[in-house]
Write a protein that holds these residues in place. Structure first.
Motif, PDB file in Angstrom:
ATOM      1  N   GLU A 174       0.874  -1.175   0.000  1.00  0.00           N
ATOM      2  CA  GLU A 174       0.000   0.000   0.000  1.00  0.00           C
ATOM      3  C   GLU A 174       0.912   1.227   0.000  1.00  0.00           C
ATOM      4  OE1 GLU A 174       0.343  -2.283   2.253  1.00  0.00           O
ATOM      5  OE2 GLU A 174      -1.527  -2.901   3.208  1.00  0.00           O
ATOM      6  N   MET A 175       0.591   2.221  -0.815  1.00  0.00           N
ATOM      7  CA  MET A 175       1.494   3.367  -0.988  1.00  0.00           C
ATOM      8  C   MET A 175       1.732   4.141   0.309  1.00  0.00           C
ATOM      9  SD  MET A 175       2.857   3.379  -3.896  1.00  0.00           S
ATOM     10  CE  MET A 175       2.861   1.604  -3.925  1.00  0.00           C
ATOM     11  N   GLU A 176       0.664   4.238   1.140  1.00  0.00           N
ATOM     12  CA  GLU A 176       0.853   4.974   2.404  1.00  0.00           C
ATOM     13  C   GLU A 176       1.848   4.227   3.291  1.00  0.00           C
ATOM     14  OE1 GLU A 176      -1.945   4.014   1.002  1.00  0.00           O
ATOM     15  OE2 GLU A 176      -3.667   5.228   1.614  1.00  0.00           O
ATOM     16  N   PHE A 177       1.777   2.892   3.253  1.00  0.00           N
ATOM     17  CA  PHE A 177       2.701   2.117   4.086  1.00  0.00           C
ATOM     18  C   PHE A 177       4.132   2.217   3.535  1.00  0.00           C
ATOM     19  CE2 PHE A 177       4.691  -2.011   5.395  1.00  0.00           C
ATOM     20  CZ  PHE A 177       4.884  -1.629   6.721  1.00  0.00           C
ATOM     21  N   ALA A 178       4.260   2.171   2.202  1.00  0.00           N
ATOM     22  CA  ALA A 178       5.599   2.314   1.598  1.00  0.00           C
ATOM     23  C   ALA A 178       6.192   3.664   2.003  1.00  0.00           C
ATOM     24  CB  ALA A 178       5.505   2.192   0.079  1.00  0.00           C
TER      25      ALA A 178
END
Ligand code: KIV
Ligand code: ZN
Length: 555
Positions: free
Chosen positions: A182-186
């Motif tokens: 997930e981009m927010e997690f990355a």
């Protein structure tokens, strides 16, 4: 296909639209290149490279201009450890080159990696752990917080050991399987690592965004890269790096769109060697840039040697249609393509063009050490008069009259068709020699001389069936007089006679080539070619070639 319902998209779009990259047209400057041939590429070989092969490959990568080279995963393999030690101990790392080593975010692996780096003048220590949903759930069975902890602990240990060693090593972090994260997690995990390292514009950190397995179209990756570029902290102190694999065949496109989206650096391999379908192919990327007038800062001017070295050390084969490097990638077999290329080349010469616009050739093959003959114009039964004539002109200097090109084109195609094979330039020349050049069998020319008064009188000695005789004729020109002698004394009939000539070589020793076409009763032209150091002799020989060929047709 059956089982299609088994599949679904396995990537994550950014939570906000990230399409600024669409406003850019092409990559305007070369990125920082990092070769991962010796680590990711080597890891994928059936037989990994030996120490000697790695050393040879390393030297070559330096020679063609790489400034950053990942030399291995020293804690994972003895050969890679030994390779790095050899580079350091033999002082083989040039001052403007930085080696890179890979390590998992695990304490004993990090420690062993630093042991391997003892005495290394410069290095990038590349730390990674897996962040995708699939890896978190299925492989590590860890929460997001636990995954961040692994990365942060690893980052702290890198910093601690590096400062204990008094080294000035640079750091890189990869959220492995980034595109399945997930981009927010990355974003969060990369920012957590950056908070440990606290990069500055003087000492930047590399954040590498791997397409560990390619699951999406390249525009999705571009959006992901743009999101990261916009949401990474310390952005002016971060080098955003890309590391696409090629599972969907889009590794190069991922890099190109990712660069439009703001990335600064590319990790890839020569000819895309790497696990499964490989890594992004740096040769293609660099030469794509070159073809748009952007200096890639890597030197592929001798592509044949690059291919040879790569094949030797990796044991892999460069596919015939591999962009730029493959044997057939500039080859034109078909008549219309050959004709367009031949005309384009002529146009270029006549107009003294600065820019490369030749049809069907994305770059000038000569710029990467490829030849027109053999590499571009290739002759088989698909070929046409334009290409065949071009080849004869480029390689042997014969500029056939346009109508004769057609005749010769058919002769060559015929042979290729019958033999069912491609013809080499020497074989094309042999057909030309055998069919047209100085043909002197049925009616052979022995001698001739001219007397000039009101017109030209020719006396020609010929041999027919083993018997010599002299024939005479008059004309306005020498060739005309010989032609009349033949027509009037030997009962040979033809109507028009066309004639052209040119010098074959430049300078005092030059020979002349003459082309004669005689039109028979049926309206068809029979061609003959004569070559001699004397232009008159060349023209008479050409006439005899044409006449003999016309006689052969009667058999
Ligand atoms: O493909 C990958 O994700 C990698 C990482 C170790 C960067 O090779
Ligand atoms: Zn990889």
């Amino acid at each position: 296909m059956r089982n299609v319902e088994k599949y679904t998209t396995q990537y994550f779009m950014p939570p906000v639209p990230c399409y600024d990259w669409t406003k850019k047209e092409y990559v305007e400057k070369a990125p920082i290149w990092c070769s991962v041939d010796l680590r990711d590429g080597n890891q994928a070989l059936i037989v990994p490279m030996s120490l000697e092969e790695k050393l040879e490959f390393f030297k070559f990568l330096v020679e063609i201009g790489f400034k950053e080279i990942e030399v291995g995963f020293p804690a994972a393999s003895e050969t890679e450890y030994e390779f790095l030690r050899t580079l350091i101990e033999r002082d083989m790392i040039p001052e403007d080159v930085t080696v890179q080593v890979l390590t998992q975010a695990r304490e004993h692996i990090i420690r062993r990696t630093f042991e391997a780096l003892e005495g290394c003048p410069r290095a990038i220590v590349h730390l990674y752990n897996s962040t995708s949903v699939a890896q978190r759930e299925q492989v590590f069975r860890k929460s997001k917080e636990e995954i961040i902890r692994i990365a942060v602990d690893g980052a702290k240990l890198l910093q601690k050991i590096s400062s204990e060693m008094g080294s000035d090593f640079r750091f890189e972090y990869s959220p492995e399987s980034f595109t399945g994260t997930e981009m927010e997690f990355a974003r969060d995990i990369c920012n957590a690592v950056l908070d440990v390292w606290k990069p500055t514009p003087e000492k930047k950190v590399i954040i590498n965004l791997p397409v560990t397995v390619e699951h999406s179209m390249p525009h999705v990756y571009a959006c992901q890269v743009e999101y990261m570029c916009k949401h990474l902290d310390y952005r002016d102190s971060v080098v955003v790096s890309l590391h696409p694999h090629n599972d969907r065949g889009c590794g190069v496109a991922d890099c190109e769109l990712g660069l439009l989206a703001g990335a600064d650096r590319i990790e890839g391999t020569l000819f895309g060697n790497g696990e499964r379908t490989g890594n992004a192919d740096i040769v293609t990327l660099a030469l794509n840039m070159f073809s748009q007038g952007v200096d890639p800062k890597l030197n592929f001017e001798d592509m044949p040697s690059t291919v040879a070295l790569y094949e030797k050390v990796t044991g892999m084969h460069v596919y015939d249609r591999q962009p730029y490097g493959g044997k057939l990638v500039f080859a034109a077999f078909s008549g219309s393509h050959q004709d367009a290329i031949a005309k384009g080349m002529k146009w270029r010469e006549e107009k003294e063009c600065d820019h490369w616009t030749v049809p069907y050739l994305c770059i000038d093959p000569k710029d990467i050490g490829r030849e027109y003959e053999g590499d571009v114009i290739r002759i088989n039964s698909q070929s046409g008069k334009g290409g065949i004539g071009y080849l004869l002109e480029q390689k042997y200097g014969f500029v056939l009259p346009p109508k004769m090109r057609e005749d010769f084109g058919y002769a060559v195609k015929n042979v290729s068709d019958h033999q069912h094979k491609e013809l080499q330039p020497e074989e094309v020349y042999e057909i030309f020699r055998r069919e047209y050049l100085n043909i002197n069998d049925k009616i052979s020319l022995v001698d001739f001389h001219f007397v000039r008064n009101d017109c030209i009188h020719a006396a020609v000695t010929v041999k027919i069936g083993g018997v010599e005789k002299e024939i005479k004729g008059d004309g306005n020109g020498r060739l005309d007089a010989v032609s009349n002698a033949i027509k009037e004394n030997l009962g040979i009939q033809y109507q028009d006679l066309t004639y052209t000539e040119h010098a074959l070589e430049q300078g005092s020793k030059s020979r002349a080539a003459a082309y004669v076409g005689i039109t028979g009763k049926d309206g068809r032209i029979t061609w003959g070619v004569g070559v001699d150091s004397d232009i008159i002799t060349a023209s008479v020989k050409a006439l005899f070639s044409a006449i003999n060929r016309q006689e052969r047709k009667k058999d």
